[in-house]
Motif scaffolding. Sequence first.
Motif, PDB file in Angstrom:
ATOM      1  N   GLY A  31       0.778  -1.231   0.000  1.00  0.00           N
ATOM      2  CA  GLY A  31       0.000   0.000   0.000  1.00  0.00           C
ATOM      3  C   GLY A  31       0.810   1.282   0.000  1.00  0.00           C
ATOM      4  N   ALA A  32       0.077   2.395   0.092  1.00  0.00           N
ATOM      5  CA  ALA A  32       0.663   3.729  -0.032  1.00  0.00           C
ATOM      6  C   ALA A  32       1.493   4.144   1.170  1.00  0.00           C
ATOM      7  N   TRP A  33       1.297   3.462   2.311  1.00  0.00           N
ATOM      8  CA  TRP A  33       1.941   3.908   3.548  1.00  0.00           C
ATOM      9  C   TRP A  33       2.744   2.797   4.195  1.00  0.00           C
ATOM     10  N   MET A  34       3.908   3.165   4.747  1.00  0.00           N
ATOM     11  CA  MET A  34       4.782   2.210   5.425  1.00  0.00           C
ATOM     12  C   MET A  34       4.822   2.551   6.917  1.00  0.00           C
ATOM     13  N   LEU A  35       4.726   1.526   7.764  1.00  0.00           N
ATOM     14  CA  LEU A  35       4.774   1.745   9.202  1.00  0.00           C
ATOM     15  C   LEU A  35       6.154   2.240   9.600  1.00  0.00           C
ATOM     16  N   ALA A  36       6.201   3.413  10.268  1.00  0.00           N
ATOM     17  CA  ALA A  36       7.469   3.992  10.711  1.00  0.00           C
ATOM     18  C   ALA A  36       7.670   3.830  12.206  1.00  0.00           C
ATOM     19  N   ASP A  37       6.568   3.848  12.974  1.00  0.00           N
ATOM     20  CA  ASP A  37       6.690   3.742  14.428  1.00  0.00           C
ATOM     21  C   ASP A  37       5.361   3.267  14.992  1.00  0.00           C
ATOM     22  N   PHE A  38       5.432   2.417  16.009  1.00  0.00           N
ATOM     23  CA  PHE A  38       4.218   1.941  16.666  1.00  0.00           C
ATOM     24  C   PHE A  38       4.444   1.916  18.172  1.00  0.00           C
ATOM     25  N   ASP A  39       3.573   2.600  18.918  1.00  0.00           N
ATOM     26  CA  ASP A  39       3.640   2.634  20.373  1.00  0.00           C
ATOM     27  C   ASP A  39       2.389   1.961  20.912  1.00  0.00           C
ATOM     28  N   PRO A  40       2.478   0.668  21.287  1.00  0.00           N
ATOM     29  CA  PRO A  40       1.275  -0.038  21.736  1.00  0.00           C
ATOM     30  C   PRO A  40       0.712   0.498  23.042  1.00  0.00           C
ATOM     31  N   SER A  41       1.554   1.082  23.886  1.00  0.00           N
ATOM     32  CA  SER A  41       1.055   1.604  25.164  1.00  0.00           C
ATOM     33  C   SER A  41       0.124   2.795  24.957  1.00  0.00           C
ATOM     34  N   ALA A  42       0.382   3.555  23.901  1.00  0.00           N
ATOM     35  CA  ALA A  42      -0.464   4.711  23.590  1.00  0.00           C
ATOM     36  C   ALA A  42      -1.371   4.450  22.399  1.00  0.00           C
ATOM     37  N   PHE A  43      -1.289   3.256  21.834  1.00  0.00           N
ATOM     38  CA  PHE A  43      -1.963   2.895  20.591  1.00  0.00           C
ATOM     39  C   PHE A  43      -1.824   4.006  19.553  1.00  0.00           C
ATOM     40  N   ARG A  44      -0.568   4.249  19.194  1.00  0.00           N
ATOM     41  CA  ARG A  44      -0.252   5.272  18.199  1.00  0.00           C
ATOM     42  C   ARG A  44       0.607   4.645  17.114  1.00  0.00           C
ATOM     43  N   ALA A  45       0.184   4.770  15.865  1.00  0.00           N
ATOM     44  CA  ALA A  45       0.914   4.207  14.734  1.00  0.00           C
ATOM     45  C   ALA A  45       1.196   5.310  13.719  1.00  0.00           C
ATOM     46  N   PHE A  60       2.816   6.403  10.031  1.00  0.00           N
ATOM     47  CA  PHE A  60       3.135   5.891   8.703  1.00  0.00           C
ATOM     48  C   PHE A  60       3.779   6.987   7.863  1.00  0.00           C
ATOM     49  N   VAL A  61       4.682   6.580   6.985  1.00  0.00           N
ATOM     50  CA  VAL A  61       5.306   7.493   6.024  1.00  0.00           C
ATOM     51  C   VAL A  61       5.030   6.967   4.618  1.00  0.00           C
ATOM     52  N   PRO A  62       5.130   7.814   3.599  1.00  0.00           N
ATOM     53  CA  PRO A  62       4.791   7.371   2.238  1.00  0.00           C
ATOM     54  C   PRO A  62       5.688   6.241   1.736  1.00  0.00           C
ATOM     55  N   ASN A  63       5.074   5.352   0.980  1.00  0.00           N
ATOM     56  CA  ASN A  63       5.796   4.294   0.279  1.00  0.00           C
ATOM     57  C   ASN A  63       6.239   4.869  -1.068  1.00  0.00           C
ATOM     58  N   PRO A  64       7.541   5.115  -1.251  1.00  0.00           N
ATOM     59  CA  PRO A  64       7.991   5.751  -2.502  1.00  0.00           C
ATOM     60  C   PRO A  64       7.794   4.884  -3.731  1.00  0.00           C
ATOM     61  N   ASN A  65       7.557   3.594  -3.528  1.00  0.00           N
ATOM     62  CA  ASN A  65       7.400   2.676  -4.660  1.00  0.00           C
ATOM     63  C   ASN A  65       5.956   2.226  -4.852  1.00  0.00           C
ATOM     64  N   GLY A  91       0.377   3.339  -6.969  1.00  0.00           N
ATOM     65  CA  GLY A  91      -0.594   4.415  -7.191  1.00  0.00           C
ATOM     66  C   GLY A  91       0.022   5.788  -7.329  1.00  0.00           C
ATOM     67  N   GLY A  92       1.344   5.897  -7.160  1.00  0.00           N
ATOM     68  CA  GLY A  92       2.008   7.188  -7.300  1.00  0.00           C
ATOM     69  C   GLY A  92       2.201   7.905  -5.979  1.00  0.00           C
ATOM     70  N   ALA A  93       2.555   9.175  -6.054  1.00  0.00           N
ATOM     71  CA  ALA A  93       2.856   9.962  -4.859  1.00  0.00           C
ATOM     72  C   ALA A  93       1.580  10.283  -4.082  1.00  0.00           C
ATOM     73  N   VAL A  94       1.708  10.320  -2.754  1.00  0.00           N
ATOM     74  CA  VAL A  94       0.594  10.723  -1.892  1.00  0.00           C
ATOM     75  C   VAL A  94       0.761  12.195  -1.517  1.00  0.00           C
ATOM     76  N   LYS A  95      -0.247  12.767  -0.874  1.00  0.00           N
ATOM     77  CA  LYS A  95      -0.262  14.214  -0.668  1.00  0.00           C
ATOM     78  C   LYS A  95       0.158  14.651   0.738  1.00  0.00           C
ATOM     79  N   LEU A  96       0.537  13.696   1.586  1.00  0.00           N
ATOM     80  CA  LEU A  96       0.939  14.037   2.952  1.00  0.00           C
ATOM     81  C   LEU A  96       2.332  13.498   3.225  1.00  0.00           C
ATOM     82  N   ASP A  97       3.033  14.154   4.153  1.00  0.00           N
ATOM     83  CA  ASP A  97       4.370  13.703   4.538  1.00  0.00           C
ATOM     84  C   ASP A  97       4.315  12.518   5.487  1.00  0.00           C
ATOM     85  N   SER A  98       3.253  12.428   6.265  1.00  0.00           N
ATOM     86  CA  SER A  98       3.087  11.312   7.199  1.00  0.00           C
ATOM     87  C   SER A  98       1.639  11.271   7.665  1.00  0.00           C
TER      88      SER A  98
END
Length: 230
Positions: free
Chosen positions: A142-156, A158-163, A166-173
Amino acid sequence: INMLDLGTYAVLSQSFEYLVGLGSDGNIAATALATEWSPNADASVWTFKLRPGVTWQDGGTPLTSADVVATIERMVEVGAGLAGVVSAGGAEAPDDLTVVINLDSPNGNLPVLVSLFNPQSLITPVDYSSGTTLNDRPTGTGAWMLADFDPSAFRAKFVPNPNWWGGAVKLDSVTLQGFESGGTKVAAFSAGEIDIIEDFLSSDGANLLEDSSVQVLRPPSANHRQIWFN
């Protein structure tokens, strides 16, 4: 295929994709990993053509029909939305970009069962094993790659998948944040700590509907009722 709730679907579908996607009208469409599909005369066998040039986020391994067949087999093993529809060994890969699914009996609904309307049907690599988690093996098509996951805060995060095919996405993260209650979610939104909340109860945030600084999106509901005719 072991996901249990909407929060998990939302996280994993940033990286993994479905065989069948959605169109702008909310109906299934060839906007995901399959570019076309068709049944035989009685809809007991379905053939899917895969999108060429799709790669996994592990450095460029191509997506092939073997990945889809393995995913179907894992779904069949645990009954993830395909119980009574497909049996073990029912999926075949005649070539790298073709998947043939032989059904237990005719079924005109199969494309829906391999779309996000069956959230358990995210396509995973051929050597994926049941029980693997995204933070253990960050991959997908998919369009996004997992960059960091904090299970204690349930925060994930994602950063763009350059490959991504579907092409480039419109957000930095993109960061997905879980909350213990609807009230804390609405409070975080009101304080500007998060940009979007997916949904909320009127008892928690009715005031947001009257706030001119809040943009409210009302997509068509996935809720439906069926009337069966014999």
